[in-house]
Design a protein around this motif. Structure first.
Motif, PDB file in Angstrom:
ATOM      1  N   VAL A   1       0.829  -1.195   0.000  1.00 20.89           N
ATOM      2  CA  VAL A   1       0.000   0.000   0.000  1.00 20.89           C
ATOM      3  C   VAL A   1       0.870   1.254   0.000  1.00 20.89           C
ATOM      4  O   VAL A   1       0.493   2.264  -0.577  1.00 20.89           O
ATOM      5  N   VAL A   2       2.056   1.153   0.633  1.00 21.70           N
ATOM      6  CA  VAL A   2       2.966   2.291   0.647  1.00 21.70           C
ATOM      7  C   VAL A   2       3.354   2.617  -0.791  1.00 21.70           C
ATOM      8  O   VAL A   2       3.649   1.729  -1.583  1.00 21.70           O
ATOM      9  N   LEU A   3       3.315   3.860  -1.119  1.00 21.48           N
ATOM     10  CA  LEU A   3       3.607   4.426  -2.436  1.00 21.48           C
ATOM     11  C   LEU A   3       2.478   4.204  -3.441  1.00 21.48           C
ATOM     12  O   LEU A   3       2.330   4.997  -4.357  1.00 21.48           O
ATOM     13  N   ILE A   4       1.689   3.154  -3.285  1.00 20.87           N
ATOM     14  CA  ILE A   4       0.557   2.954  -4.192  1.00 20.87           C
ATOM     15  C   ILE A   4      -0.439   4.103  -4.014  1.00 20.87           C
ATOM     16  O   ILE A   4      -1.049   4.549  -4.977  1.00 20.87           O
ATOM     17  N   ASP A   5      -0.575   4.591  -2.777  1.00 22.82           N
ATOM     18  CA  ASP A   5      -1.538   5.673  -2.550  1.00 22.82           C
ATOM     19  C   ASP A   5      -1.147   6.936  -3.314  1.00 22.82           C
ATOM     20  O   ASP A   5      -1.991   7.570  -3.940  1.00 22.82           O
ATOM     21  N   VAL A   6       0.128   7.305  -3.329  1.00 26.24           N
ATOM     22  CA  VAL A   6       0.537   8.517  -4.050  1.00 26.24           C
ATOM     23  C   VAL A   6       0.503   8.306  -5.565  1.00 26.24           C
ATOM     24  O   VAL A   6       0.162   9.218  -6.322  1.00 26.24           O
ATOM     25  N   VAL A   7       0.827   7.113  -6.013  1.00 25.56           N
ATOM     26  CA  VAL A   7       0.741   6.807  -7.448  1.00 25.56           C
ATOM     27  C   VAL A   7      -0.718   6.832  -7.896  1.00 25.56           C
ATOM     28  O   VAL A   7      -1.041   7.343  -8.973  1.00 25.56           O
ATOM     29  N   ALA A   8      -1.617   6.319  -7.061  1.00 31.01           N
ATOM     30  CA  ALA A   8      -3.046   6.342  -7.393  1.00 31.01           C
ATOM     31  C   ALA A   8      -3.552   7.781  -7.511  1.00 31.01           C
ATOM     32  O   ALA A   8      -4.316   8.109  -8.428  1.00 31.01           O
ATOM     33  N   ILE A   9      -3.121   8.637  -6.604  1.00 32.30           N
ATOM     34  CA  ILE A   9      -3.508  10.053  -6.667  1.00 32.30           C
ATOM     35  C   ILE A   9      -3.048  10.654  -7.991  1.00 32.30           C
ATOM     36  O   ILE A   9      -3.808  11.330  -8.687  1.00 32.30           O
ATOM     37  N   ALA A  10      -1.804  10.395  -8.354  1.00 31.27           N
ATOM     38  CA  ALA A  10      -1.258  10.938  -9.599  1.00 31.27           C
ATOM     39  C   ALA A  10      -2.025  10.428 -10.811  1.00 31.27           C
ATOM     40  O   ALA A  10      -2.361  11.194 -11.724  1.00 31.27           O
ATOM     41  N   MET A  11      -2.326   9.131 -10.819  1.00 28.09           N
ATOM     42  CA  MET A  11      -3.046   8.553 -11.955  1.00 28.09           C
ATOM     43  C   MET A  11      -4.463   9.123 -12.070  1.00 28.09           C
ATOM     44  O   MET A  11      -4.970   9.321 -13.178  1.00 28.09           O
ATOM     45  N   LEU A  12      -5.089   9.395 -10.947  1.00 31.47           N
ATOM     46  CA  LEU A  12      -6.430   9.978 -10.985  1.00 31.47           C
ATOM     47  C   LEU A  12      -6.396  11.395 -11.567  1.00 31.47           C
ATOM     48  O   LEU A  12      -7.317  11.795 -12.287  1.00 31.47           O
ATOM     49  N   PHE A  13      -5.338  12.143 -11.283  1.00 35.97           N
ATOM     50  CA  PHE A  13      -5.204  13.472 -11.894  1.00 35.97           C
ATOM     51  C   PHE A  13      -4.999  13.362 -13.399  1.00 35.97           C
ATOM     52  O   PHE A  13      -5.514  14.176 -14.169  1.00 35.97           O
ATOM     53  N   VAL A  14      -4.249  12.360 -13.834  1.00 33.01           N
ATOM     54  CA  VAL A  14      -4.052  12.132 -15.272  1.00 33.01           C
ATOM     55  C   VAL A  14      -5.392  11.787 -15.922  1.00 33.01           C
ATOM     56  O   VAL A  14      -5.733  12.331 -16.986  1.00 33.01           O
ATOM     57  N   LEU A  15      -6.152  10.912 -15.287  1.00 33.06           N
ATOM     58  CA  LEU A  15      -7.478  10.562 -15.810  1.00 33.06           C
ATOM     59  C   LEU A  15      -8.389  11.781 -15.863  1.00 33.06           C
ATOM     60  O   LEU A  15      -9.145  11.967 -16.822  1.00 33.06           O
TER      61      LEU A  15
END
Length: 154
Positions: A1-15
């Motif tokens: 879960v560590v780092l996945i949360d920040v990557v998920a945030i970034a991907m949602l902004f891209v979407l």
């Protein structure tokens, strides 16, 4: 879960950026999508760094973060964001004048990184932007120059 949360945030902004482009029927540059993702990742890592420094333990995911690693990732992502933005200005747009916006991006990213390291104020990035004159001046300067380029090249 560590780092996945920040990557998920970034991907949602891209979407979100891609969906906005689709909604208004505008082609969006892949460079701009990558730059959006990197900038969102930079801000998300800054937020996690501030939460670690301020001792917020309300989020279970924070227990898995290491401040040293977050600092290294912030530095790497800041540099990557600038490189991708430079590539975008050189290849991803029809106006060669867009390179005039690069100094604003460099100053904004570096100043924000400095503020993260010195003050741990990244928990609310919008407050950093509105309370420190350097990032705010970089955003305003970028907006003015980019708008002038768009209108001058029409």
């Amino acid at each position: 879960v560590v780092l996945i949360d920040v990557v998920a945030i970034a991907m949602l902004f891209v979407l979100r950026a891609a969906a906005g482009a689709v909604a208004v029927s505008v082609r969006i540059s892949p460079w701009l999508l990558v730059c959006t993702g990197l900038l969102a990742l930079f801000l998300a890592l800054g937020k996690r760094r501030a939460e670690l420094c301020l001792g917020h333990r309300g989020r279970a995911v924070l227990a898995g973060y290491d401040l040293g690693l977050v600092d290294q990732l912030l530095t790497a992502v800041a540099g990557s964001t600038i490189v991708v933005y430079v590539l975008y200005t050189l290849t991803g747009h029809q106006s060669a004048w867009l390179i005039a916006t690069i100094p604003f991006v460099v100053v904004g990213v570096f100043r924000y990184l400095l503020l993260l390291r010195r003050t741990s104020r990244g928990e609310e990035p919008e407050n950093v932007l509105l309370t420190d004159p350097s990032p705010l001046a970089a955003v305003v300067g970028w907006t003015i120059v980019a708008a002038a380029i768009v209108f001058a090249t029409r």
